[in-house]
Enzyme design. Structure first.
Site, mmCIF file in Angstrom:
data_model
loop_
_atom_site.group_PDB
_atom_site.id
_atom_site.type_symbol
_atom_site.label_atom_id
_atom_site.label_comp_id
_atom_site.label_asym_id
_atom_site.label_seq_id
_atom_site.Cartn_x
_atom_site.Cartn_y
_atom_site.Cartn_z
ATOM 1 N N ARG A 33 0.821 -1.217 0.000
ATOM 2 C CA ARG A 33 0.000 0.000 0.000
ATOM 3 C C ARG A 33 0.855 1.267 0.000
ATOM 4 N NH1 ARG A 33 -3.488 2.986 4.147
ATOM 5 N NH2 ARG A 33 -5.363 3.644 3.005
ATOM 6 N N ILE A 59 -7.170 7.572 -0.900
ATOM 7 C CA ILE A 59 -7.036 6.118 -0.977
ATOM 8 C C ILE A 59 -7.893 5.554 0.150
ATOM 9 C CG2 ILE A 59 -4.922 6.195 0.429
ATOM 10 C CD1 ILE A 59 -3.981 3.668 -1.010
ATOM 11 N N SER A 60 -8.747 4.594 -0.178
ATOM 12 C CA SER A 60 -9.723 4.103 0.795
ATOM 13 C C SER A 60 -9.055 3.417 1.981
ATOM 14 C CB SER A 60 -10.689 3.120 0.126
ATOM 15 O OG SER A 60 -11.530 3.781 -0.788
ATOM 16 N N GLN A 61 -9.751 3.445 3.097
ATOM 17 C CA GLN A 61 -9.359 2.716 4.304
ATOM 18 C C GLN A 61 -9.184 1.229 3.956
ATOM 19 O OE1 GLN A 61 -12.649 2.590 6.954
ATOM 20 N NE2 GLN A 61 -11.506 1.740 8.680
ATOM 21 N N PRO A 62 -8.116 0.577 4.384
ATOM 22 C CA PRO A 62 -7.926 -0.842 4.072
ATOM 23 C C PRO A 62 -9.116 -1.723 4.451
ATOM 24 C CG PRO A 62 -5.885 0.060 4.904
ATOM 25 C CD PRO A 62 -6.926 1.142 5.051
#
Length: 211
Positions: A33, A59-62
């Protein structure tokens, strides 16, 4: 930090938060990431949080990447997935290791170009990109047995419903402002079933491509 220990800590947290698909967890574990965020934020890459990537995008939360991927795959393997909102390319990279082919649409050209470079660097070659309006989907290559939308729509775009194959699954955030819900939509024999899965927070799905 980008150490293996940091990644393992993230995977443990995702598991504790309810992500149980072993394939999804393994792909999250091995996908770097930190390559998808600005160098200045690389030390935060394995925190379970969304991070800015420029152009008013994130960038989206994992956890959200893992959960949305898991929801798509719940009914079995997928061979053709449409992604609306390439963004950093991180969700794209995760999907490309879980399904046969990914078709990804992004309206912001500079983000798409960066995402392409990252996927090439990782030797992920089963992704085709389109620069365009996510509200329109990618009708020329429809239907898709999975659709994932990484920005919140005020309503489910009819074009995307039309491009979902029979039995296909769409995961999409719907709403506006502070009131957003993640939805799972399944195309059934006599229409669509819709399942509300809980509150989320995404950037808006906007119209029209930008250079």
């Amino acid at each position: 930090m980008t150490s293996q220990r940091t990644r393992e800590r993230l995977i443990q947290r995702l598991y504790e938060e309810g992500v149980s698909n072993a394939s999804v967890l393994e792909v999250i574990r091995r996908t770097p990431r930190h390559l998808f965020v600005d160098e200045a934020l690389a030390h935060r890459a394995y925190e379970d949080t969304a991070l800015p990537i420029g152009n008013n995008q994130t960038i989206s939360q994992p956890y959200m990447v893992a959960r949305m991927s898991e929801l798509l795959l719940e009914a079995g393997p997928l061979d053709k997935v449409l992604e609306i909102g390439t963004g950093s390319g991180y969700q794209t990279a995760v999907l490309s290791q879980l399904v046969e082919r990914v078709f990804s649409v992004e309206r912001i050209k500079v983000l798409q170009d960066r995402a392409k470079e990252r996927l090439i660097e990782l030797n992920l070659r089963n992704v085709v990109f389109r620069w365009g309006d996510g509200w329109e989907g990618w009708p020329a290559l429809a239907p898709y047995n999975g659709i994932i939308v990484t920005a919140v729509a005020t309503d489910v775009p009819q074009a995307l419903l039309d491009q979902l194959a029979p039995g296909g699954r769409m995961v999409i955030p719907v709403g506006s402002g502070e009131v957003q819900q993640l939805m799972l939509i399944v195309r059934e024999e006599n229409g669509f079933s819709r399942h509300v899965l809980g509150a989320v927070r995404f950037v808006p799905l906007l119209n029209g491509p930008l250079a």
